[in-house]
Scaffold this active site. Structure first.
Site, PDB file in Angstrom:
ATOM      1  N   LYS A  40      27.331  51.096  43.351  1.00 23.78           N
ATOM      2  CA  LYS A  40      27.957  49.907  43.943  1.00 23.78           C
ATOM      3  C   LYS A  40      29.453  50.154  44.177  1.00 23.78           C
ATOM      4  O   LYS A  40      30.026  51.105  43.606  1.00 23.78           O
ATOM      5  CB  LYS A  40      27.741  48.699  43.027  1.00 23.78           C
ATOM      6  CG  LYS A  40      28.362  48.842  41.648  1.00 23.78           C
ATOM      7  CD  LYS A  40      27.859  47.759  40.684  1.00 23.78           C
ATOM      8  CE  LYS A  40      28.503  47.900  39.327  1.00 23.78           C
ATOM      9  NZ  LYS A  40      27.898  46.991  38.330  1.00 23.78           N
ATOM     10  N   ARG A 132      25.732  35.853  33.125  1.00 27.19           N
ATOM     11  CA  ARG A 132      26.445  36.170  34.355  1.00 27.19           C
ATOM     12  C   ARG A 132      25.443  36.108  35.499  1.00 27.19           C
ATOM     13  O   ARG A 132      25.449  35.182  36.280  1.00 27.19           O
ATOM     14  CB  ARG A 132      27.092  37.559  34.212  1.00 27.19           C
ATOM     15  CG  ARG A 132      27.945  37.975  35.365  1.00 27.19           C
ATOM     16  CD  ARG A 132      28.527  39.368  35.179  1.00 27.19           C
ATOM     17  NE  ARG A 132      27.514  40.417  35.200  1.00 27.19           N
ATOM     18  CZ  ARG A 132      27.780  41.712  35.346  1.00 27.19           C
ATOM     19  NH1 ARG A 132      29.025  42.136  35.438  1.00 27.19           N
ATOM     20  NH2 ARG A 132      26.814  42.608  35.357  1.00 27.19           N
ATOM     21  N   TYR A 254      63.304  48.614  41.696  1.00 27.95           N
ATOM     22  CA  TYR A 254      63.308  47.147  41.719  1.00 27.95           C
ATOM     23  C   TYR A 254      63.610  46.561  40.348  1.00 27.95           C
ATOM     24  O   TYR A 254      63.097  47.050  39.326  1.00 27.95           O
ATOM     25  CB  TYR A 254      61.937  46.622  42.144  1.00 27.95           C
ATOM     26  CG  TYR A 254      61.694  46.645  43.632  1.00 27.95           C
ATOM     27  CD1 TYR A 254      62.540  45.989  44.527  1.00 27.95           C
ATOM     28  CD2 TYR A 254      60.585  47.302  44.148  1.00 27.95           C
ATOM     29  CE1 TYR A 254      62.294  45.994  45.885  1.00 27.95           C
ATOM     30  CE2 TYR A 254      60.321  47.319  45.504  1.00 27.95           C
ATOM     31  CZ  TYR A 254      61.184  46.665  46.380  1.00 27.95           C
ATOM     32  OH  TYR A 254      60.929  46.672  47.712  1.00 27.95           O
ATOM     33  N   MET A 302      55.205  49.324  46.224  1.00 23.41           N
ATOM     34  CA  MET A 302      53.991  49.331  47.036  1.00 23.41           C
ATOM     35  C   MET A 302      53.540  50.751  47.411  1.00 23.41           C
ATOM     36  O   MET A 302      52.368  51.084  47.316  1.00 23.41           O
ATOM     37  CB  MET A 302      54.199  48.496  48.297  1.00 23.41           C
ATOM     38  CG  MET A 302      52.923  48.332  49.102  1.00 23.41           C
ATOM     39  SD  MET A 302      53.151  47.341  50.590  1.00 23.41           S
ATOM     40  CE  MET A 302      53.507  45.736  49.900  1.00 23.41           C
TER      41      MET A 302
HETATM   42  C1  LIG Z   1      27.533  47.724  37.172  1.00 16.14           C
HETATM   43  C2  LIG Z   1      26.219  47.580  36.514  1.00 16.14           C
HETATM   44  C3  LIG Z   1      25.627  48.671  35.860  1.00 16.14           C
HETATM   45  C4  LIG Z   1      26.366  49.969  35.608  1.00 16.14           C
HETATM   46  O1  LIG Z   1      27.235  49.788  34.533  1.00 16.14           O
HETATM   47  P1  LIG Z   1      28.155  50.965  33.978  1.00 16.14           P
HETATM   48  O2  LIG Z   1      28.822  50.405  32.798  1.00 16.14           O
HETATM   49  O3  LIG Z   1      29.117  51.298  35.077  1.00 16.14           O
HETATM   50  O4  LIG Z   1      27.266  52.105  33.673  1.00 16.14           O
HETATM   51  C5  LIG Z   1      24.332  48.526  35.384  1.00 16.14           C
HETATM   52  N1  LIG Z   1      23.667  47.353  35.518  1.00 16.14           N
HETATM   53  C6  LIG Z   1      24.217  46.278  36.107  1.00 16.14           C
HETATM   54  C7  LIG Z   1      23.445  45.017  36.189  1.00 16.14           C
HETATM   55  C8  LIG Z   1      25.515  46.349  36.611  1.00 16.14           C
HETATM   56  O5  LIG Z   1      26.078  45.272  37.173  1.00 16.14           O
END
Ligand SMILES: *Cc1c(COP(=O)(O)O)cnc(C)c1O
Length: 363
Positions: A40, A132, A254, A302
């Site tokens: 992802k 979640r 800055y 930046m």
């Molecule tokens: C992002 C995610 C993972 C991977 O988690 P890591 O800690 O990066 O290995 C696995 N399962 C779900 C549901 C996630 O959202």
């Protein structure tokens, strides 16, 4: 390499280190079919269209993305792999998933209802305490009481996600594992998955049928506070643009947030928060130059930051030289600690300006 020599910052990505990391996790799980890969957010910022084909060539056959759009892009690179979309059907129609050959991860009863008529494979996410995503307890109870709700759904997997996996002593891990196992026993049989990166190291009870690691593939330590079993994957470097002598008592950058305690030399480096080099490491972090560590001084701006190179030979700390921001000796977790965050955020923040160079990945 013309593009690379002109770039002000370079992100080298070692695809062989990623596949080696995946193999290590797959071995711990007991085989390639027991280890998916989470790609992802563009493979945590490293480029899913490079990373996923390398993992596929190494034997990985199941990939997780967060959104439909990520899945559609990945499908073009991986015609045959199974691709599951964690965020589920919330913002897309079943038709869009079917056309791209993607599996949604169904997260509530409405999504199950919506997907059921397709008869196509999907995964189910059960919430066991993360609160979640996924079916809350009440919805799971309704699924058990009304099994017809799942009739016709081809369950390619049932998942849950651990909230505290990077803390092996946290009692929440066992509580979630027990609740997941009990729930699985009351639902139709499907391949089950609980562990992400850190979960793989919690012990065999947490393995179930397959794991879903992300961060560890990219070199983030799944065992914070203990030695990192993963190989470092990225080498992030940026160029020195200018070096100047600064007198004692003068300030840098800055807010005049750094004042020279003694006269010395400061180099200006072409990386800033727009490149994902987080401003929170102002006056805290350090970078490498020819094997020496030097402090970041003043605020990160930046496009630029400043480092104190007083102790470094001027023939080394000169305009055009590259400094090491993230490398094997000072990894993504070290950078995260200095910035007050986690390796995940460091990787996914690295900006589009960095010229990406891929090594390895021939399977
Ligand atoms: C992002 C995610 C993972 C991977 O988690 P890591 O800690 O990066 O290995 C696995 N399962 C779900 C549901 C996630 O959202």
């Amino acid at each position: 390499m013309r593009g690379s020599s002109q770039a002000a910052s370079i992100l080298e990505i070692d695809l062989d280190a990623i596949t080696a990391n995946w193999r290590l996790l797959a071995d711990k799980m007991g085989g390639a079919e027991r280890c998916a890969a989470v790609v992802k957010a563009d493979a945590y910022g490293l480029g899913a269209l490079h990373v996923a084909p390398a993992l596929s060539a190494a034997g990985c056959s199941l990939f997780f993305v967060a959104t439909l759009q990520e899945g559609q892009a990945l499908r073009r690179a991986l015609p045959d792999a199974d691709i599951a979309v964690l965020n589920g059907l919330a913002s897309a129609t079943p038709g869009a998933f079917l056309r791209a050959g993607l599996m949604p991860v169904l997260n509530d009863l409405g999504q199950i209802e919506h997907w059921r008529p397709t008869g196509a494979p999907a995964m189910l996410h059960i919430d066991t305490g993360m609160n979640r995503l996924g079916l809350p307890r009440d919805d799971v109870a309704r699924l058990e009481a009304e099994p017809e709700r799942l009739r016709g759904v081809r369950l390619a997997g049932i998942l849950s996600h651990l909230a505290c996996a990077e803390e092996p002593e946290n009692p929440m891990n066992d509580a979630q594992r027990a609740e997941f196992a009990a729930t699985l026993a009351r639902l139709p049989t499907a391949r089950a998955s609980l562990a992400g990166s850190s979960g793989v190291f919690l012990g065999p009870g947490f393995g179930f049928d397959f794991a879903r690691p992300g961060a560890a593939l990219y070199g983030v330590n799944p065992l914070p506070g203990r030695p990192n079993p993963m190989r470092q994957v990225v080498h992030f470097k940026a160029k020195i643009l200018q070096v100047r002598g600064i007198d004692e008592g003068r300030s840098v950058g800055y807010g005049a947030a750094h004042r020279m305690a003694r006269g010395g030399r400061v180099a200006t480096v072409a990386v800033g928060y727009a490149d994902g080099w987080l401003r929170s490491s102002s006056n805290r972090g350090s970078v490498g130059i020819a094997g020496h560590r030097v402090p970041i001084v003043g605020r990160i701006s930046m496009d630029l930051m400043t480092i104190d190179v007083t102790e470094i030979d001027p023939a080394i700390a000169r305009p055009g030289a590259l400094v090491d921001l993230i490398d094997a000796g000072h990894g993504v977790d070290d950078v995260a600690t200095a910035a007050g965050t986690i390796g995940y955020e460091i990787l996914t923040s690295i900006g589009r300006r960095a010229h990406r160079v891929y090594h390895g990945g021939q399977g």
